[in-house]
Design an enzyme around this catalytic site. Structure first.
Site: not given
Length: 762
Positions: A22-24, A27, A42, A136
């Site tokens: 999970s991130g900004g 999830t 996602k 990225d």
């Protein structure tokens, strides 16, 4: 990880089996197709689903991932970017990320390193051939599958033939692995930006650290743009290729196709890394978390490295390119190293310099009333007026180092604003229209987080840093400036070491009509009349200690730690000494079970936030201590869990701002959580207290107003400047002047608007 209560049972008809991360942004779940094929889904967080900007970005991610689906990426299986809660399913790639592999087993070498390099070059070749720039590429976005490396997460990628999503105010990426042009002109990056990122990633894989690693994302970003890479531990056979990838000029780098030829010509055995004590053993993935979810892979069995984004940023560099961990107790060294003057010090007492009276970081005025320090904040009373003739405005303050994008901090005196930080000692700005009256510039490289010292009725005090071509000048000074004319009144060399003891960068502060500094040798306090500079007293630190000044209402305290703890990077037993403001005499010490960061004053007691350490790195905050100055009694309370992020204090409550926009309020007397609210402002600092509102803002100038009662969002603005959103531990950026909000943002940007008429979002 198993599913949690509240997780959906299925998404788009795909039954969910587990959480992968999970991130900004969202999830990632492990799911199955009807034929039993595993997929990674996602799911965008609900609070972003209604944000058109995030929807556009997610649609672009889906489109980019579809274009590049191939042997070296995760193919898109299904997606619903227009769903009420958008999602995307890709093939599930089994394996650890490169970040997890290096953390668990150390650097790669020989055939394994060569195979990774070639595989990633092939991936970039395929990505670029379909007209996509990843933007990225970093260790956590590379999965080491049994079939070879796979590149994942196209969350900020774009088609090379389309305009970049504006994302106003965000320099998006991960500084240790970003290209110079991505940091300087993010809308113009092309495929060779990815080649630069690949070069940094190969250095990381070969040595366990990046070629530009440093103590904070800001220093790292500066080194990416201006400094040569550290390649001493890279195998010689690979070094020449990597050097070409890391050319500052994109035209000097090979294309992905050319890079593939260069790598294939290397011998199969590149030889072991010459660690020289730098790249050996476990290391950490120096990342700054932005909007991206964790990679869609299971967690490693080996312990993950501590997240440096949770550590204070004013820590010293290790040998060569930066150390592998930072801590509250780390000594601040290397002031002369290039840094970006951004707010990265742990929130200082009483809500930072956005204060009007005693209790703020230098936001003192000679109003010497005691009691609750928060009552001296810049809170606008109900019905507060705007400055006469006020209209919304925006100003950029040029400093002595235009190559370093700084942040300022401001204090208010009636309708006058005094701001300083980084390459600006101080500037006077008219609150009604943003026009500058005068500016005193600093010629040298700033220490991050050291902004304005404060102001009295007629004097402004700031920091000046020596130019690199003037080694005879003091490395750092406190400078007194006439508030009306900007004329320099006096200056004195000062230390820059308080971060080591208190976890915040505050080596000088205004107390009444005096200014208290730490001398250049970091051995004593010195008190002077703020106007004349006349010395009132000097007081050596207790033997064998390092100290920093701490205001407690109208009183002054010293927080001290032993040299042994400071040198070991573990300040776990600091002591607080009452300081007599007339003579500098130290009273009986009050022992504190630390590490502890001074936050402010509530009900006449000093509030300290307690850190939890993982080795010498700060993992977050898990407790609150209250110190009664009269009795010396210390009361401790635990938080319900460890909270990482940027702390602050206002209105008798402690606040924690998470990197992804989550704000949590705590009662400092009990440690009890009062409320928690998800906002859309990432990397925010605060709060500043206004009339029935708390204001939090990020380096991009995005501001959110929350109700102090329950955290309800009152309004949110769009970003106003381009800046890194992942910084933690910045001091508050908002100053309240009646109904006007003055907001500091990246690149010396200051802007103002009516709190009752905020700029419309979207």
């Amino acid at each position: 990880m198993s599913l949690r209560a509240g997780d959906p049972a299925e998404i788009g008809g795909y039954p969910l089996e587990a959480r992968l991360g999970s991130g900004g942004m969202g999830t990632v779940f492990l799911a199955r197709t009807s034929s039993g094929r595993p997929v990674a889904i996602k799911l965008i967080h609900q609070h972003f689903a209604g944000d058109d900007e995030f929807r556009i970005r997610f649609r672009q991610e889906v489109a980019a991932a579809r274009r590049v689906s191939g042997a070296f990426t995760a193919a898109v299986v299904d997606a619903a970017p227009e769903a009420e809660q958008p999602w995307m399913a890709t093939t599930y790639i089994e394996g650890h990320t490169l970040a997890q592999r290096i953390a668990a087993n150390g650097p790669l070498n020989g055939p394994e390193l060569r195979k990774l390099a070639i595989g990633l070059a092939e991936a970039l070749r395929d990505i670029h051939r379909v007209g996509v720039v990843h933007r990225d590429l970093k260790p956590s976005n590379v999965v080491l599958s049994p079939e070879g490396p796979r590149v994942i997460d196209f969350g900020i990628s774009r088609a090379a033939d389309q305009q970049t999503l504006t994302m106003t105010g965000r320099v998006i990426g991960t500084p240790p692995f970003m290209s110079p042009e991505q940091l300087q002109a993010p809308r113009g990056v092309g495929p060779r930006s990815d080649v630069f990122s690949l070069g940094t990633l190969l250095v990381y894989a070969a040595t366990g650290h990046g070629p530009f690693d440093a103590d904070s994302p800001y220093l790292t970003a500066y080194q990416v743009v201006h400094e040569e890479p550290s390649l001493g531990a890279v195998p010689e056979a690979l070094r020449t290729v990597v050097e070409s990838c890391l050319d500052k000029d994109p035209t000097g780098r090979p294309s992905a196709d050319e890079l593939l030829v260069l790598l294939r010509d290397l011998s199969a055995d590149l030889g072991g890394t010459d660690t020289d004590g730098v790249g050996a053993g476990r290391t950490r993935d120096m990342i700054t978390q932005h909007d991206f979810v964790a990679p869609a892979t299971p967690a490693p069995t080996a312990p993950a490295p501590a997240d440096p984004a949770n550590a204070p940023a004013d820590a010293p560099a290790g040998p060569g390119t930066g150390s592998a961990g930072t801590a509250i107790g780390r000594r601040l060294r290397g002031r002369w190293r290039p840094v970006l003057a951004a707010a990265v010090a742990v929130v200082a007492i009483g809500g930072g310099v956005a204060m009007l009276r005693t209790g703020g970081v230098g936001g003192t005025s000679g109003d010497d009333k005691g009691g609750d320090g928060d009552k001296g904040s810049s809170a606008a009373a109900p019905g507060a007026a705007l400055p006469n003739g006020f209209e919304p405005w925006r100003e950029t303050v040029p400093g002595g180092r235009e190559d370093i994008p700084d942040e300022l901090r401001c204090v208010a005196r009636d309708d006058a604003l005094f701001c300083g930080g980084g390459s600006v000692v101080a500037t006077r700005i008219r609150a009604q229209d943003g026009s500058r009256v005068w500016t005193a510039k600093s010629p040298g490289v700033p220490v991050q987080g050291m902004h304005l010292v404060g102001a009295t009725d007629d004097t402004v005090l700031g920091y000046r840093f020596a130019a690199e071509d003037a080694p005879q000048d003091p490395s750092s000074e406190v400078v007194a400036v006439d508030a009306n004319t900007g004329r320099e009144l006096w200056s004195v060399p000062t230390g820059a070491q308080s971060m080591a003891v208190t976890g915040r960068t505050q080596d000088a502060l205004v107390v009444g009509s005096a200014v208290v500094t730490v001398d250049a040798s970091n051995s004593r306090f010195e008190a002077r009349d703020a106007r004349s500079g006349e010395v009132a007293w000097k007081r050596p630190f207790p033997a064998g200690t390092q100290c920093a000044p701490v205001p407690v209402g109208s009183q002054l305290f010293a927080m001290c730690a032993t040299d042994t703890e400071v040198d070991a990077l573990e300040v776990r037993h600091p002591a607080l000494y009452p300081v007599d403001r007339g003579s500098g005499a130290l009273g009986r010490p009050i022992a504190v079970d630390g590490p502890a960061v001074p936050m402010g004053v509530a009900d006449g007691r000093l509030v300290l936030l307690l850190g939890r350490m993982e080795g010498t790195a700060l993992a977050g905050y898990d407790g609150v201590a209250r110190v009664d100055p009269a009795s010396g009694k210390v009361t401790y309370s635990r938080l319900d869990r460890t909270y990482a992020g940027t702390p602050g204090m206002a209105g008798g409550a402690v606040y924690m701002s998470g990197q992804t926009g989550l704000v949590t309020a705590f009662d400092p007397a009990t440690g009890r959580k009062k409320w928690s609210r998800q906002t859309g402002v990432e990397g925010a600092s605060g709060p500043a207290a206004g009339a029935d509102a708390l204001y939090f803002s990020s380096a991009t100038g995005r501001v959110v107003a929350l109700s102090p009662d329950d955290g309800r969002t009152l309004w949110t603005t769009d970003p106003q400047a381009e800046g890194l959103t992942g910084a933690e531990n910045a001091s508050p950026r908002v100053t309240v002047v009646g109904r006007a909000l003055i907001v500091a943002a990246d690149k010396n940007t200051v802007f103002a608007f009516d709190a009752q008429k905020p700029p419309k979002s979207g």
